[in-house]
Write a protein that holds these residues in place. Structure first.
Motif, mmCIF file in Angstrom:
data_model
loop_
_atom_site.group_PDB
_atom_site.id
_atom_site.type_symbol
_atom_site.label_atom_id
_atom_site.label_comp_id
_atom_site.label_asym_id
_atom_site.label_seq_id
_atom_site.Cartn_x
_atom_site.Cartn_y
_atom_site.Cartn_z
ATOM 1 N N VAL A 31 9.607 11.394 -6.456
ATOM 2 C CA VAL A 31 8.096 10.634 -6.222
ATOM 3 C C VAL A 31 7.087 11.264 -6.873
ATOM 4 O O VAL A 31 7.924 12.902 -7.268
ATOM 5 N N ARG A 32 6.309 10.857 -7.779
ATOM 6 C CA ARG A 32 5.564 12.235 -9.114
ATOM 7 C C ARG A 32 4.584 12.518 -8.840
ATOM 8 O O ARG A 32 3.796 11.669 -7.191
ATOM 9 N N PRO A 33 4.067 13.336 -8.982
ATOM 10 C CA PRO A 33 2.686 14.467 -8.410
ATOM 11 C C PRO A 33 1.567 13.368 -9.297
ATOM 12 O O PRO A 33 0.707 14.160 -9.667
ATOM 13 N N ASN A 42 0.515 -0.890 -0.037
ATOM 14 C CA ASN A 42 -0.064 0.239 0.075
ATOM 15 C C ASN A 42 0.668 1.315 -0.613
ATOM 16 O O ASN A 42 0.916 2.503 0.953
ATOM 17 N N CYS A 43 1.499 1.446 -0.989
ATOM 18 C CA CYS A 43 2.831 2.495 -1.023
ATOM 19 C C CYS A 43 2.640 3.766 -0.958
ATOM 20 O O CYS A 43 1.077 4.053 -1.877
ATOM 21 N N CYS A 44 2.927 4.791 -0.449
ATOM 22 C CA CYS A 44 2.515 6.515 -0.138
ATOM 23 C C CYS A 44 2.193 7.065 -1.632
ATOM 24 O O CYS A 44 1.606 7.699 -1.337
ATOM 25 N N TYR A 45 2.621 6.312 -1.999
ATOM 26 C CA TYR A 45 2.816 7.448 -3.619
ATOM 27 C C TYR A 45 2.711 6.497 -4.806
ATOM 28 O O TYR A 45 2.348 6.418 -6.021
ATOM 29 N N CYS A 46 1.545 5.815 -4.651
ATOM 30 C CA CYS A 46 1.560 4.423 -5.354
ATOM 31 C C CYS A 46 0.331 5.404 -6.513
ATOM 32 O O CYS A 46 -0.207 6.488 -6.196
ATOM 33 N N ILE A 47 0.910 4.991 -8.101
ATOM 34 C CA ILE A 47 0.397 5.625 -8.853
ATOM 35 C C ILE A 47 -0.534 5.459 -9.269
ATOM 36 O O ILE A 47 -1.893 5.927 -10.064
ATOM 37 N N TYR A 48 -0.943 3.956 -9.458
ATOM 38 C CA TYR A 48 -1.912 2.730 -10.347
ATOM 39 C C TYR A 48 -3.121 2.401 -8.882
ATOM 40 O O TYR A 48 -3.865 1.654 -9.091
ATOM 41 N N ASP A 49 -2.720 2.638 -7.343
ATOM 42 C CA ASP A 49 -4.498 2.581 -6.582
ATOM 43 C C ASP A 49 -5.244 2.820 -7.568
ATOM 44 O O ASP A 49 -6.092 2.036 -6.806
#
Length: 477
Positions: A294-296, A129-136
């Motif tokens: 990290v990407r926004p 459950n990554c804090c920066y996941c793009i594909y959540d």
């Protein structure tokens, strides 16, 4: 080998896979396993294409016939065949045999009318459950994903369309029970495969199966720190770090090409953390280390206040990582902008703006992404309504690619339509327009400046102007 001694009846192709792709610039690229590639001119392309077509079908070939059919001097043909022998692509003194089962489709020629790279988000399921996941957002698509039969059919379509490189990601791709079957299908077509995984589920049984595909397979594992408390917090999985570290070492024991992927956030972006991770990767001889800020997008944007970071926010770390990318041979470090390439651009006074592209990554060689449900998109980061071109359940990959080329909105963006400040920006020669998704997310418009790319180039130029500070002994840090 002298021409008189060149017995083409004993000529054979040595690599177990070979894809020759005609490029838009009238040259071609020869792709071998694990990203090995050669650029060929028209003359070399015609000869090699002839050889691939003939040898893969076990035709008998003579030098005179080749010279006549290709309308090329016999000495020139013989010289090129000798060059291919030196490269280990062709061999002599072998009994002519038919290719092993399935090899014929792994030695092939494709044109430039298809995407060269494709990323397939093969599942929305994930045990992190990554804090920066793009594909959540794709977690909600569980149950609507492509079945095994649909996935295998898609593999054939992808191969038939001429794709060279495929990235299998997610979610966590190893949660699909048919993942080995899908990788095997890609392998049989000789396609380069990058498997993006969190590294938690890499069992011995799975690695035993993956070992068979190692000449075209690269495993990319995500880890952001060797400190369990930090990495577990970033990954949202308590206890994952020690297991991932063990599995990275295990992969290297198997000899499978390995990339480590690290995302820099406020939680891990410091020199001691990165040096410790670097030393570990050097010790176990990992081939590649990819580091990115990290990407926004996705959860990264939702959590930007607590994790968001730019290169300019941590200049000492940025300089250190750029130094390491120059000093360390293994792993090869991919970070921000390659300083050597930047230097070349600085020195190039004949840069032609006519060849600038809006998006270097996605439009450079042709790119598509496939979502878990089979939706095809032309960009992973722009809003879906701007980039969706259809679904593989309703149309073929090549038809969707042709549609994408006609309708993709960025295809019609020219530099004349961009903001005036972008046209006059001194960094335009480096960013080539940057990432339009970055611009839209951070500035609210496709035509605004990509400040993330601009800031990274700015600090890279600063690094160059500072004369590259000396590297300290890593063991003393």
């Amino acid at each position: 080998m002298r021409q008189a001694e060149m017995n083409l009846e004993n000529l054979t192709i040595l690599p177990s896979r070979m894809i020759l792709r005609r490029n838009a610039d009238n040259f071609s690229t020869l792709f071998l396993g694990n990203d090995v590639r050669y650029k060929l001119n028209n003359f070399a392309t015609d000869i090699l294409k002839y050889l691939i077509l003939k040898l893969s079908e076990d035709f008998k070939i003579t030098l005179c016939e080749m010279s006549s059919e290709l309308n090329q001097p016999i000495n020139s043909v013989a010289t090129f065949i000798e060059e291919l022998e030196k490269l280990g692509i062709l061999g002599f003194n072998f009994k002519p045999i038919m290719p092993p089962q399935g090899l014929g489709k792994r030695i092939r020629c494709v044109d430039n009318k298809s995407p060269i790279s494709l990323e397939w988000l093969i599942t929305g399921c994930c045990d992190s459950n990554c804090c920066y996941c793009i594909y959540d957002k794709y977690r909600m698509e569980n149950g609507k994903e492509l079945s095994t039969s649909e996935a295998l059919s898609l593999v054939r379509e992808i191969a038939d369309s001429g794709v060279i490189n495929v990235t299998l990601s997610g979610g966590e791709p190893l949660l699909r029970k048919d993942i080995v079957e899908i990788i095997r299908a890609f392998y049989e077509f000789g396609i380069n495969i990058r498997l993006d995984t969190n590294g938690i589920n890499l069992t011995k049984r799975l690695l035993d199966n993956l070992l068979s595909f190692q000449d075209t397979l690269k495993i990319s594992i995500s880890i952001d720190s060797l400190d369990p408390e930090t990495n577990d917090k970033i990954r949202g999985f308590v206890g994952c770090t020690s297991r991932v570290i063990q599995n990275i070492a295990k992969i290297k024991d198997y000899g499978i090409y390995t990339n480590i992927s690290t995302v820099l956030t406020k939680l891990n972006a410091n020199i001691p953390t990165m040096i410790k991770l670097c030393n570990f990767l050097v010790d176990i001889k990992v081939e590649e280390w990819t580091i990115a800020f990290v990407r926004p997008f996705g959860k990264g944007w939702d959590n930007w206040e607590s994790i968001g970071l730019f290169a300019e926010d941590v200049p000492e770390l940025t300089f250190k990582l750029m130094d390491l990318s120059k000093e360390i041979n293994r792993p090869r470090i991919n970070f921000i902008a390659n300083p050597a390439s930047l230097e070349q651009l600085v020195q190039d006074n004949n840069f032609n703006f006519q060849f600038l592209r809006i998006c270097e990554d996605c439009q450079g060689e042709g790119f598509l992404s496939v979502k878990p449900t089979g939706d095809i998109h032309t960009c992973l980061f722009l809003p879906n309504h701007l980039t969706k071109v259809g679904n593989v359940r309703e149309a073929s990959v090549i038809d969707l690619w042709n549609k994408a080329k006609r309708t993709f909105p960025l295809e019609h963006l020219s530099f004349s339509s961009m903001a005036e400040k972008c046209l006059s920006c001194p960094y335009l020669v480096f960013c080539k327009g940057g990432c339009r998704a970055n611009a839209l997310q951070t500035q609210g418009s496709l035509n605004e400046c990509d400040i993330l790319t601009r800031d990274r180039i700015e600090i890279a130029k600063l690094w160059l102007s500072n004369g590259r500070p000396e590297i300290k002994n890593l063991s003393n840090i």
